[in-house]
Design an enzyme around this catalytic site. Structure first.
Site, PDB file in Angstrom:
ATOM      1  N   HIS A   1     -11.954  -5.347   8.328  1.00  9.82           N
ATOM      2  CA  HIS A   1     -12.578  -5.072   6.761  1.00  9.82           C
ATOM      3  C   HIS A   1     -13.868  -4.250   7.131  1.00  9.82           C
ATOM      4  CE1 HIS A   1     -10.289  -8.823   6.201  1.00  9.82           C
ATOM      5  NE2 HIS A   1     -10.321  -8.541   4.985  1.00  9.82           N
TER       6      HIS A   1
ATOM      7  N   GLU B   1       0.911  -1.089  -0.189  1.00  8.24           N
ATOM      8  CA  GLU B   1      -0.034  -0.040   0.087  1.00  8.24           C
ATOM      9  C   GLU B   1       0.813   1.313   0.049  1.00  8.24           C
ATOM     10  OE1 GLU B   1      -0.839  -2.360   1.916  1.00  8.24           O
ATOM     11  OE2 GLU B   1      -2.484  -3.255   0.876  1.00  8.24           O
TER      12      GLU B   1
END
Lengths: 400, 363
Positions: free
Chosen positions: B196, B126
């Site tokens: 999540h 990322e």
């Protein structure tokens, strides 16, 4: 005469894993083996694949010895993992397990082999595909399944779920990819600092191998000669991306560059064991960290929401299952060296089936954690801390 | 923290008498709620399927942007990206697994249509993705980076806050990465648990130089995303993942923009102001109806849309804001990490919001 029979049947029980003290095993009852104990080979030597080396003059041995006992233990451990994962698959499809579930079947040899080569006092940390390691590090199947179903009997009180299972000297169970690697290096530092001759086995996957923090950890570990055994479990796919499409170099054992590395056949539990012994020894003798790449394969998709066939063919999965399955490989080896019988394996299978069924029964009937647990263990505090609720009038107490 | 809802009471036009209600032995809402839930849970053997905590309310069909087509949220995102790639030859889309269409299908078909040098996968990194995206943007191309889940944005936090947000300022306007847009699925989804389900917009709300945008549905999503891409500042666009398939609206096929930093008043009211963004807008819609039916309270509902820089004017209409009859109430998730098994109790559902309104009007 009685005592001889009892001795023999007790010995048989020990080997097949049954409870030795069980009074139900009486003389003359049809126990498992049709052959008598004497006909089995108790020790055999096997050739194992040569490991590719990086930065090392010599590697793990090319031959290893396996005793009947060890073999049956390996079989049992791997078969428990296999059945447990398949049960988790079933429960997930029934919506009894929800959330995320990353299954380990196909990779059992890695967990079993690594554990056999380290001590329980050594440390281990891995990523989210952790059910196998949770088991090999000493957590029972029932606690694992109960954690998956989110019940209070789960190893993390039902608060963690699939990705967050822990045990003494087992630091999980980590959701964020690659985040556990610097942690592992830190644990290794603690081992060195405390001078306890322990090592830290730090696992990550082929997908995580491209994370920046891994290289930061490599540098620190090598610079300070930390007793850290980095293991890359290369199962060829980072979620849906094959290694060729994600990495400029797929030689993950060389990625440590200045750190020595070995590439190991991760489907052969004996190979994994020997390599881990070699690597652990390397760390323990103060030579610093080392990387092991375990070449392995997972049968399931990345997680339960991934069918696992959109980025690889069913034929490929089938081929690995038929030619390279870790449990079958071990079983065939033992059978062809006459170290065990087919019936013995069947018996073990039946026992394991029962163990997993019992665990499932517990995991589906246990109660969920009490609502008070929602707020507990945020901080370490005494007396209980007041936690802001959903609005100013809602206040909850957090105990820790 | 799930999307917060803030309540204000508008003093100027209030028709309600101000009554002081003694709290007496009334236990805090939290513990009352706990008791109720425990009763519900006992005796249930089979696991119930968790229903969503909201009902999506589609917007009326927009007529000013040309022909429309039925699309859900992920399809509206694909449509926006399709328009962008078609109209802007420098636009590139990259991120983890975007090539085959993305884990939420937001980029389906784009690689086939526009080529593999415009829609490509990155490795699992990322920090690398955002850093790389900043570079692409500074060099003049339109960069649309996808972070697979907002929960994974933290390795990139340094790049976003320290590099992207400050580029223009520190170079005295010589350089900027305004061409950068970062997209990420956001918010609770029913079974996401710790990693999540997060809503990290608050972390970015303190980085001047960035824009943070969260839509409430497909029509908003496409318009706001296209605005973010066109905007000459680095933007983070969070997409409520629970609505990817659940939210269906008639969305214009052509390109259109919805202005940033402008909150939208969805419903006018005179007693209580409700502010929310993303999924929570639909929860509050129901709450507003409940408040009208059961309490006779008229609620004004505002969708903030842009978190940074936010539309202070619309939310705090000065004469009202300075005459509030009750303190502002914030209804949101508990101060705990987003839980695994406790999710239904953690999120600020309509009953918690409704209860808060009740308490406020009786302040």
């Amino acid at each position: 005469m009685t005592s001889v029979w009892r001795f023999v049947s007790n010995a048989l029980c020990r080997i097949t894993g049954r409870k030795v003290a069980a009074p139900t095993v009486s003389e003359g009852s049809t126990v498992v083996v049709s052959n008598s104990l004497n006909e089995f080979t108790t020790r055999a030597s096997f050739d194992i694949k040569k490991c590719d080396l990086h930065g090392l003059e010599a590697g793990p041995p090319l031959k290893t010895e396996l005793s009947r006992d060890e073999g049956l233990r390996f079989y049992r451990t791997m078969q428990v993992m296999r059945r447990m994962e398949l049960k988790a698959d079933q429960l997930y499809k029934q919506k009894i397990i929800r959330g995320f579930c990353h299954l380990y079947d196909g990779q059992e040899a890695c967990a079993a082999g690594v554990e056999a080569a380290i001590d329980p006092s050594d440390h281990l940390i891995t990523a989210y595909r952790a059910h196998g390691y949770t088991y090999t590090r000493g957590v029972s199947v029932r606690e694992i399944l109960a954690e998956l179903t989110g019940r209070r009997g789960g190893v993390a009180k039902g608060k963690g779920g699939s990705m967050h299972m822990y045990a003494p000297n087992f630091y999980g169970g980590n959701g964020i990819v690659g985040a556990q690697v610097p942690l592992g290096a830190g644990i290794a530092l603690a081992c060195k600092y405390q001078g306890n001759n322990q090592i830290c086995v730090t696992l990550y996957g082929d997908g995580a191998a491209n994370q920046g923090q891994i290289f930061e950890a490599f540098n620190m570990a090598a610079l300070w000669k930390l007793p850290c055994l980095f293991i890359c479990e290369n199962n060829k796919y980072g979620m849906g991306t094959s290694v060729e499409r994600a990495s400029a170099s797929t030689d993950y054992y060389k990625r440590g560059h200045f750190m020595p590395g070995i590439r190991v056949d991760g489907m052969d539990v004996l190979c994994v064991r020997e390599a881990t012994k070699f690597a652990a020894d390397h760390c323990r003798t103060g030579k610093g960290p080392i990387i092991m790449e375990l070449q392995t394969y997972r049968y399931h998709g990345h997680s339960m929401s991934d069918p696992g066939v959109s980025y690889r063919t069913r034929e490929e999965i089938q081929e690995v299952r038929s030619k390279n399955d870790p449990i079958s490989l071990l079983k065939e080896r033992m059978l062809s060296s006459n170290m065990a019988s087919v019936e013995e394996f069947k018996e073990i299978d039946i026992e394991i089936r029962k163990e997993v069924e019992d665990a499932t029964q517990f995991a589906t009937s246990d109660s969920e954690p009490p609502l008070e647990e929602l707020c507990n263990h945020i901080f370490s505090n005494n007396p209980p801390l007041q936690v802001r609720g959903t609005h100013p009038w809602a206040k909850l107490k957090s105990s820790s | 923290m799930a999307a917060a809802a803030r309540f204000l009471i508008r003093g100027a036009n209030s028709k309600l008498p101000i009554a002081v209600v003694g709290s007496g032995a009334h236990c805090s809402f939290g513990s009352t709620f706990l008791k109720l839930s425990l009763n519900c849970n006992s005796g249930i053997k089979t696991q119930r399927r968790h229903a969503a905590h909201f009902t999506f309310q589609p917007d009326p069909v927009p007529t000013q942007f040309g022909p429309t087509q039925k699309m859900n949220l992920f399809q509206s995102v694909t449509s926006a990206l399709d328009n962008t790639l078609a109209n802007d030859p420098t636009a590139v889309i990259f991120g983890e697994d975007v090539a085959f269409g993305g884990v939420f299908r937001c980029t389906v078909g784009l690689r086939d249509k526009y080529g593999k040098d415009r829609v490509f996968n990155t490795p699992l990194c990322e920090q690398g993705i955002v850093g790389f995206g900043i570079g692409v943007a500074v060099a003049g191309a339109t960069a649309i980076a996808e972070i697979q889940f907002a929960d994974y944005i933290f390795p990139a936090f340094d790049q976003i806050v320290n590099e992207a947000a400050k580029y223009r300022y520190r170079s005295g306007d010589l350089f900027d990465c305004g061409n950068l847009t970062i997209r990420a699925p956001w918010g609770c989804v029913g079974h996401g648990s710790l990693y999540h389900s997060q809503s990290p917009e608050a972390f970015f709300a303190h980085a001047p130089g960035l824009k943070v945008v969260i839509p409430r549905g497909p029509v908003q999503a496409k318009g706001l995303l296209l605005s973010c891409i066109a905007d000459k500042n680095p933007c983070i666009f969070f997409e409520p993942k629970i609505m990817y398939r659940a939210a269906v609206e008639q969305v214009p096929v052509e390109s259109y923009t919805i202005p940033l930093s402008q909150a939208e008043v969805l419903q006018e009211g005179s007693d209580v102001t409700l502010v929310a963004w993303g999924t929570q807008v639909h929860v509050l819609r129901e709450v507003a109806n409940l408040a009208q039916e059961k309490l006779g309270v008229s609620c004004e509902l505002i969708d903030l849309q842009t978190i940074l820089p936010w539309d202070v004017e619309t939310v705090c209409k000065e004469e009202c804001f300075l005459n509030l009859e009750a303190p502002i109430t914030r209804v949101c998730g508990y101060d705990t990490p987003f839980p695994h098994i406790f999710e239904p109790f953690y999120i600020p559902d309509k009953w918690k919001c409704f209860e808060a309104i009740k308490k406020m009007i009786n302040y």
